[in-house]
Design a protein around this motif. Structure first.
Motif, PDB file in Angstrom:
ATOM      1  N   ARG A 194       0.852  -1.266   0.091  1.00 25.52           N
ATOM      2  CA  ARG A 194      -0.098   0.017  -0.131  1.00 25.52           C
ATOM      3  C   ARG A 194       0.833   1.387   0.089  1.00 25.52           C
ATOM      4  O   ARG A 194       0.372   2.190   0.122  1.00 25.52           O
ATOM      5  N   ILE A 195       2.217   1.129  -0.240  1.00 25.85           N
ATOM      6  CA  ILE A 195       2.909   2.279  -0.116  1.00 25.85           C
ATOM      7  C   ILE A 195       2.657   3.378  -1.236  1.00 25.85           C
ATOM      8  O   ILE A 195       2.509   4.462  -0.934  1.00 25.85           O
ATOM      9  N   PRO A 196       2.617   2.931  -2.314  1.00 23.40           N
ATOM     10  CA  PRO A 196       2.339   3.821  -3.433  1.00 23.40           C
ATOM     11  C   PRO A 196       0.713   4.712  -2.971  1.00 23.40           C
ATOM     12  O   PRO A 196       0.686   5.983  -3.162  1.00 23.40           O
ATOM     13  N   GLU A 197       0.055   3.894  -2.834  1.00 21.14           N
ATOM     14  CA  GLU A 197      -1.585   4.415  -2.423  1.00 21.14           C
ATOM     15  C   GLU A 197      -1.391   5.493  -1.407  1.00 21.14           C
ATOM     16  O   GLU A 197      -1.829   6.584  -1.378  1.00 21.14           O
ATOM     17  N   LEU A 198      -0.845   5.106  -0.361  1.00 22.94           N
ATOM     18  CA  LEU A 198      -0.777   5.815   1.029  1.00 22.94           C
ATOM     19  C   LEU A 198       0.367   7.256   0.845  1.00 22.94           C
ATOM     20  O   LEU A 198      -0.116   7.896   1.363  1.00 22.94           O
ATOM     21  N   ILE A 199       1.289   7.111   0.205  1.00 22.31           N
ATOM     22  CA  ILE A 199       2.285   8.344  -0.279  1.00 22.31           C
ATOM     23  C   ILE A 199       1.535   9.140  -0.972  1.00 22.31           C
ATOM     24  O   ILE A 199       1.468  10.386  -0.842  1.00 22.31           O
ATOM     25  N   ARG A 200       0.674   8.596  -1.923  1.00 20.66           N
ATOM     26  CA  ARG A 200      -0.264   9.623  -2.928  1.00 20.66           C
ATOM     27  C   ARG A 200      -1.113  10.330  -2.093  1.00 20.66           C
ATOM     28  O   ARG A 200      -1.386  11.614  -2.263  1.00 20.66           O
ATOM     29  N   ARG A 201      -1.748   9.572  -1.167  1.00 24.36           N
ATOM     30  CA  ARG A 201      -2.701  10.157  -0.142  1.00 24.36           C
ATOM     31  C   ARG A 201      -2.133  11.394   0.470  1.00 24.36           C
ATOM     32  O   ARG A 201      -2.778  12.400   0.974  1.00 24.36           O
ATOM     33  N   ALA A 202      -0.819  11.040   0.844  1.00 17.90           N
ATOM     34  CA  ALA A 202      -0.295  12.101   1.580  1.00 17.90           C
ATOM     35  C   ALA A 202      -0.048  13.574   1.088  1.00 17.90           C
ATOM     36  O   ALA A 202      -0.325  14.477   1.741  1.00 17.90           O
ATOM     37  N   PHE A 203       0.417  13.298  -0.124  1.00 11.29           N
ATOM     38  CA  PHE A 203       0.523  14.317  -0.950  1.00 11.29           C
ATOM     39  C   PHE A 203      -0.920  14.986  -1.270  1.00 11.29           C
ATOM     40  O   PHE A 203      -0.954  16.281  -1.333  1.00 11.29           O
ATOM     41  N   HIS A 204      -1.764  14.215  -1.130  1.00 16.03           N
ATOM     42  CA  HIS A 204      -3.190  14.870  -1.537  1.00 16.03           C
ATOM     43  C   HIS A 204      -3.803  15.440  -0.217  1.00 16.03           C
ATOM     44  O   HIS A 204      -4.354  16.604  -0.802  1.00 16.03           O
ATOM     45  N   VAL A 205      -3.646  15.142   0.715  1.00 19.00           N
ATOM     46  CA  VAL A 205      -3.861  15.777   2.000  1.00 19.00           C
ATOM     47  C   VAL A 205      -3.179  16.943   2.070  1.00 19.00           C
ATOM     48  O   VAL A 205      -3.745  17.951   2.526  1.00 19.00           O
ATOM     49  N   ALA A 206      -1.773  17.025   1.881  1.00 15.27           N
ATOM     50  CA  ALA A 206      -0.977  18.164   2.314  1.00 15.27           C
ATOM     51  C   ALA A 206      -1.310  19.270   1.443  1.00 15.27           C
ATOM     52  O   ALA A 206      -0.962  20.645   1.870  1.00 15.27           O
ATOM     53  N   THR A 207      -1.656  19.133   0.267  1.00 16.23           N
ATOM     54  CA  THR A 207      -1.821  19.967  -0.703  1.00 16.23           C
ATOM     55  C   THR A 207      -3.366  20.558  -0.883  1.00 16.23           C
ATOM     56  O   THR A 207      -3.548  21.601  -1.790  1.00 16.23           O
ATOM     57  N   SER A 208      -4.200  19.879  -0.236  1.00 11.34           N
ATOM     58  CA  SER A 208      -5.595  20.414  -0.718  1.00 11.34           C
ATOM     59  C   SER A 208      -6.204  20.984   0.726  1.00 11.34           C
ATOM     60  O   SER A 208      -5.702  20.880   1.875  1.00 11.34           O
ATOM     61  N   GLY A 209      -7.466  21.825   0.349  1.00 12.06           N
ATOM     62  CA  GLY A 209      -7.791  22.610   1.395  1.00 12.06           C
ATOM     63  C   GLY A 209      -6.988  23.621   1.935  1.00 12.06           C
ATOM     64  O   GLY A 209      -6.153  24.295   1.246  1.00 12.06           O
TER      65      GLY A 209
END
Length: 581
Positions: free
Chosen positions: A139-154
């Motif tokens: 799940r590393i690719p999925e969860l690192i992608r998630r980290a960048f998504h959250v860090a840059t949104s809102g």
């Protein structure tokens, strides 16, 4: 390099960071993250050893503030992870996008008194926007992608990725397609939204009908990359702009529309706010300092509040109209709605803008004696005035917590719209100046901007961080850091003086130290300034040195009665019997 049949979890993390065009990165490794470090070496991730994890977080935060891109740092488990807390809270409160990789104990051995093990997830979770623990290598690719998504949104913020030792060291197979990244989430804001059409139309009417509207801009303007948009809107519609410390540069400080800092340390803005019939609060949380401990604006003020975080509405005052959206997109929409009235509004409000400019000039004249003071020790106002005179428009001034931010916020003048002034006001921690300069230099390099980076810190803040000069020198980072040397924890001593009178000081004095000599041991340029006439030459020498740090040790007043840029309103409240924190 050919794609491997199998790879460690650490390598998978590195590949995902590179897929997001991430770097530079600061960290101090441990056994748990060794495969990550090995992959960083082999795959070319720009990673540098930091001497203190807190300062690595500060450097990553400054890089994110200057560029809008995601700042990166890492730490090993236990003390490495817990050292990140202060830097994480700065980024969380300031809205800085960051992804932070943290090693953790082997899951098969957890809670068996593993060396350096702690309840780090519970410690870190409230200090970040989101904490993601990776339990499966796949799940590393999925969860690192998630980290960048959250860090840059809102509202952007720091995301901690907790990586157990066995996940980092473990092996599994991936395909190249697993390491895809959404290019929108390389920088913030990744996604933009606008308020409801009806609310925008109402805001446009309120701003059009007002006789003395005013914008109060916070750091959200810069998070949105909206300074040029805000400046154009204000000038086209004849609206003056006041700013917080983090909002400085929403318009150029040299613009006739600029009303300067508002709140605890203001020039002319607080009076203008009281006279305004419509306040447009833009990307500002209206915290303690911006509101002069919740007394500005007054209770009768008509307020439109624009913010990307709906939870900010009503926190310190209830606006007449709340606009939930991105600053740049919302201001652009308002400009369109008001376009047909803009020329008339600019003409009608020309006397208003002229009055603002006249008041600013009158204020400048009233402080001219301090701005040009020849007194010894050096007056802080003279130091800031020399920076205003000598630094080019594309310079970045990094301000440490305390005096540096307050004096800089009040007196430093940006010459163009944009984030030319970078204080650590998310948490206002002491010790940001040096690592902040490091991150800013790297950020400007990433943007192709060769403007000089200057910083201001106190002797107390420099004492906390001067070991990081080794890192800056190792990386050949050229910046100039001015150490405000008053041989004291100056803010505390000044407040003790106001509260308890002359001579009643406790644990606020430092030994008088020659920092110019100390930094020479790090092979950095050290300059000591004891007379105001020597400031200009020292600043020019700092700008000329582009491959190593320059430390200018500026000897300023030791008199606590002269340390604050203005009277601190909290002391007045205390003397009236108000409770304060």
């Amino acid at each position: 390099m050919s794609f491997p049949n199998e790879m460690t979890g650490g390598e998978a993390i590195v590949r995902m960071l590179l897929a997001h065009e991430a770097g530079p990165m600061f960290g101090m490794g441990g056994f748990q993250l060794l495969p990550f470090y090995d992959a960083a070496r082999r795959l070319g991730l720009q990673h540098s050893l930091i001497n203190d994890e807190r300062l690595g977080a500060f450097a990553a935060d400054a890089y994110a503030k200057v560029t809008g891109r995601v700042g990166l740092c890492d730490a090993t488990l236990g003390p490495g992870a817990t050292n990140l807390v202060t830097g994480l809270v700065e980024a969380l409160n300031a809205g800085s996008p960051m992804v932070v990789i943290v090693g953790d104990s082997h899951r098969a051995h957890s809670w068996k008194n593993m060396t350096q093990e702690s309840r780090q997830i519970e410690i870190l979770r409230p200090a970040c926007k989101e904490l993601i623990r990776i339990e499966e290598i796949d799940r590393i690719p999925e969860l690192i992608r998630r980290a960048f998504h959250v860090a840059t949104s809102g509202r952007p913020g720091p995301v901690v990725v907790d990586v157990p030792e066995d996940v980092c060291h473990g092996m599994t197979s991936f395909s190249p397609s697993d390491f895809a990244a959404d290019p929108r989430h390389v920088a913030a804001p990744a996604l933009r939204c606008r308020p409801a059409a009806g609310d925008l139309a109402r805001a446009a009417r309120m701003l059009t009908e007002a006789k003395r509207p005013m914008m109060l801009c916070g750091g959200g303007v810069h998070i949105s990359g909206a300074a040029a948009t805000v400046a154009a809107f204000a000038e086209a519609t004849g609206i003056p702009v006041a700013h917080t410390m983090t909002g400085k540069g929403a318009v150029a400080c040299t613009s006739p529309n600029n009303a300067g800092l508002f709140g605890r340390y203001d020039r002319i803005a607080n009076t203008l706010i009281a006279e305004s019939d419509c306040l447009f609060v833009v990307g500002c949380k209206l915290g303690e300092i911006a509101t002069k401990r919740y007394t500005v604006p007054g209770p009768a003020a008509r307020v439109i509040h624009l913010d990307i975080v709906a939870e900010e509405f009503g926190r310190t005052l209830v606006p007449e109209l709340a606009l939930w959206g991105d600053v740049r997109e919302t201001i652009s929409e308002l400009a369109g709605l008001m376009q047909s009235d803009a020329a008339r509004l600019a003409d009608d409000r020309a006397p208003y803008i002229a009055d603002v400019a006249a008041r600013m000039e009158k204020w400048r004249a009233s402080v001219q004696e301090r701005l040009t003071s020849d007194e010894t020790p050096v007056h802080m106002a003279r130091m800031l005035n020399e920076l205003n005179t000598l630094l080019p428009a594309n310079a970045a001034l990094i301000a440490d917590g305390g005096f540096a931010a307050h004096w800089g916020g009040l007196l430093y003048d940006t010459k163009v719209p944009g984030r030319g002034f970078v204080p650590d006001r998310g948490f206002a921690s002491i010790g940001y100046g040096l690592p902040g300069c490091m991150g800013a230099v790297l950020g400007k390099r990433a943007l192709g901007d060769d403007g000089p980076v200057f910083g201001i810190t106190g002797d107390g803040g420099f004492n906390m961080t001067l070991g990081e000069l080794e890192t800056a020198r190792r990386m050949n980072l050229g910046f100039t850091l001015m150490v405000v040397n008053n041989a004291a924890s100056g803010y505390v001593k000044a407040l003790q003086h106001l509260m308890y009178g002359e001579g009643n000081y406790q644990s606020s004095d430092l030994r008088d130290t020659n920092y110019a000599k100390i930094v020479e041991g790090f092979d950095c340029q050290g300059i000591r300034v004891e007379k105001p006439g020597d400031l200009a030459a020292a600043i020019r020498a700092g700008m000329a040195e582009r491959n190593r740090p320059t430390i200018i040790d500026v000897v300023v007043t030791r008199d606590p009665a002269k340390m604050l840029p203005a009277v601190d309103n909290r002391t007045v409240q205390v003397r009236k019997g108000d409770r304060v924190a």
